[in-house]
Motif scaffolding. Structure first.
Motif, short mmCIF file in Angstrom:
data_model
loop_
_atom_site.label_atom_id
_atom_site.label_comp_id
_atom_site.label_asym_id
_atom_site.label_seq_id
_atom_site.Cartn_x
_atom_site.Cartn_y
_atom_site.Cartn_z
N ASP A 100 -18.41 3.08 32.80
CA ASP A 100 -17.55 4.22 33.14
C ASP A 100 -16.10 3.78 33.34
O ASP A 100 -15.16 4.42 32.86
N THR A 101 -15.94 2.68 34.08
CA THR A 101 -14.59 2.17 34.34
C THR A 101 -13.91 1.75 33.04
O THR A 101 -12.72 2.05 32.82
N LEU A 102 -14.66 1.07 32.19
CA LEU A 102 -14.11 0.63 30.90
C LEU A 102 -13.69 1.83 30.06
O LEU A 102 -12.60 1.84 29.45
N ILE A 103 -14.53 2.85 30.02
CA ILE A 103 -14.21 4.06 29.26
C ILE A 103 -12.95 4.72 29.81
O ILE A 103 -12.06 5.13 29.06
N SER A 104 -12.87 4.80 31.13
CA SER A 104 -11.70 5.40 31.76
C SER A 104 -10.43 4.62 31.44
O SER A 104 -9.38 5.20 31.16
N ASP A 105 -10.54 3.29 31.48
CA ASP A 105 -9.38 2.45 31.16
C ASP A 105 -8.92 2.66 29.73
O ASP A 105 -7.72 2.72 29.45
N ILE A 106 -9.88 2.75 28.81
CA ILE A 106 -9.54 2.93 27.39
C ILE A 106 -8.91 4.30 27.17
O ILE A 106 -7.87 4.43 26.50
N LYS A 107 -9.53 5.34 27.74
CA LYS A 107 -8.98 6.69 27.57
C LYS A 107 -7.59 6.82 28.16
O LYS A 107 -6.73 7.55 27.65
N GLY A 108 -7.37 6.12 29.28
CA GLY A 108 -6.10 6.24 29.96
C GLY A 108 -5.04 5.24 29.52
O GLY A 108 -3.93 5.22 30.07
N SER A 109 -5.37 4.43 28.52
CA SER A 109 -4.43 3.41 28.08
C SER A 109 -3.27 4.03 27.30
O SER A 109 -3.36 5.15 26.80
N GLN A 110 -2.18 3.29 27.22
CA GLN A 110 -0.98 3.79 26.58
C GLN A 110 -1.20 4.05 25.09
O GLN A 110 -1.81 3.22 24.40
N ARG A 111 -0.71 5.19 24.62
CA ARG A 111 -0.93 5.59 23.23
C ARG A 111 0.32 5.39 22.40
O ARG A 111 1.45 5.44 22.92
#
Length: 355
Positions: free
Chosen positions: A294-305
């Motif tokens: 879950d944390t990894l998914i959140s980090d990826i989704k919230g990463s700079q685009r």
């Protein structure tokens, strides 16, 4: 049901019932027909339209020609506590692979890990259907398969000795949706080429090239060329390894022994698949792992685009979104596919999918 200019949307239940009727009409037992139909409709529900109902006329043709055993004696041979090979007796691949996954899950409960392969199987639809079955049991699923026709030459060659040889993974999460990767080792699966042809659409550049090395864009001319591997020579290498694991290891067809089921409706394909299941409980706390995902998914989704990128997707997210949309609004079926299904219903003497 919703009618569009070049397609129609049907409910999951209606599609499942139609597919099941077709299989029963050609001699597949009712329970088996229902199981196959549900898996095929699930493919369309998640947008894997190259592996769903579009394949029904081909399956029926093969069954009627005697190329598939309608009442197989599917048997599992355990060669070690965590290993087994399922002999499909040339039955429908959906039945064979489902049994292999169920056995792998059962073995992984006690062994922590399990590998179950198949031989004498057949085409079984999208890999993700089977990679995600262990996820429901807090297990990781890794799935490998040999494609049912060779459309890929070795890197730099022209003899088509390899197939799309897909690989899939299902990773459980906690509050987030599971991570689901399903990919061919070619830029596009051949089922997508067929779907483009049925829809009357051209292929994007980069899917196929002709025998002169030039881009091939017309899916109706696919016989004039071959698919391209992902990542150049790396994709070729991956296709080779996946084929060895799914086919050669279990005594199934690989390389020149692969039967092109698009052209040959009689010869048994001896298709090979394999599922590797990892029980999270054997690696420590299940919830600890799922929370970390879950944390990894959140980090990826919230990463700079990058500029002009609206969002970052995780593998399987778009299929999940389609399942929700199609379950509510219906599964879209292209006009070309609808015409083939209407002809099939007349041939089999069963009620049509759409009146």
């Amino acid at each position: 049901m919703t009618i569009h200019n070049n397609s129609a949307s049907v409910s999951f239940e209606a599609l499942t019932a139609f597919i099941a009727r077709a299989f029963v009409s050609v001699g597949i037992p009712a329970d088996d027909s229902q199981k196959i139909a549900r898996l095929m409709a699930c493919a369309d529900l998640q947008g894997s339209d190259g592996h769903g109902v579009i394949r029904l006329p081909q399956y029926v043709k093969r069954i009627l020609a005697g190329g598939i055993n309608k009442r197989p004696n599917i048997q599992a041979h355990s060669t070690a506590s965590a290993v087994a090979v399922v002999d499909g007796d040339n039955g429908m691949g959906h039945l064979v692979v489902s049994q292999a996954v169920e056995l792998a899950i059962e073995k992984a409960r006690t062994q922590g890990v399990a590998w179950v392969g198949t031989r004498r199987s057949n085409h079984a639809g999208p890999a993700s259907l089977y990679a995600t079955m262990p996820v429901q049991h807090d297990m990781i699923g890794l799935y490998f398969a040999v494609g049912n026709a060779n459309h890929l030459p070795p890197w730099g060659g022209m003899d088509m000795l390899l197939s799309t040889n897909p690989i899939a993974a299902g990773i459980p999460a906690g509050q987030e949706n599971p991570i689901v990767l399903d990919m061919a080792t070619t830029v596009a699966a051949y089922g997508k080429v067929k779907a483009k042809a049925k829809a009357g659409q051209m292929m994007p550049e980069g899917w196929m090239i002709d025998r002169q090395g030039k881009p091939l864009l017309d899916p109706k001319r696919s016989e004039e060329g071959f698919l391209l591997p992902i990542g150049g020579y790396k994709g070729y290498g991956l296709a080779l390894i996946v084929g060895i694991l799914a086919g050669t290891l279990q005594g199934a067809a690989m390389g020149k022994d692969v039967i092109d089921f698009n052209k040959d409706h009689v010869t048994p394909t001896n298709t090979g698949q394999a599922i590797l299941v990892l029980n999270l409980a054997a690696f420590g706390g299940v919830n600890v792992f799922k929370n970390a995902i879950d944390t990894l998914i959140s980090d990826i989704k919230g990463s700079q685009r990058l500029p002009n990128v609206e969002r970052i997707w995780l593998p399987g997210e778009q299929s999940h979104a389609r399942r929700l949309d199609y379950a509510k609004h219906g599964i879209p079926i292209a006009a070309g596919v609808l015409n083939e299904l209407a002809a099939l219903s007349r041939e089999l003497g069963i009620p049509a999918l759409i009146d």
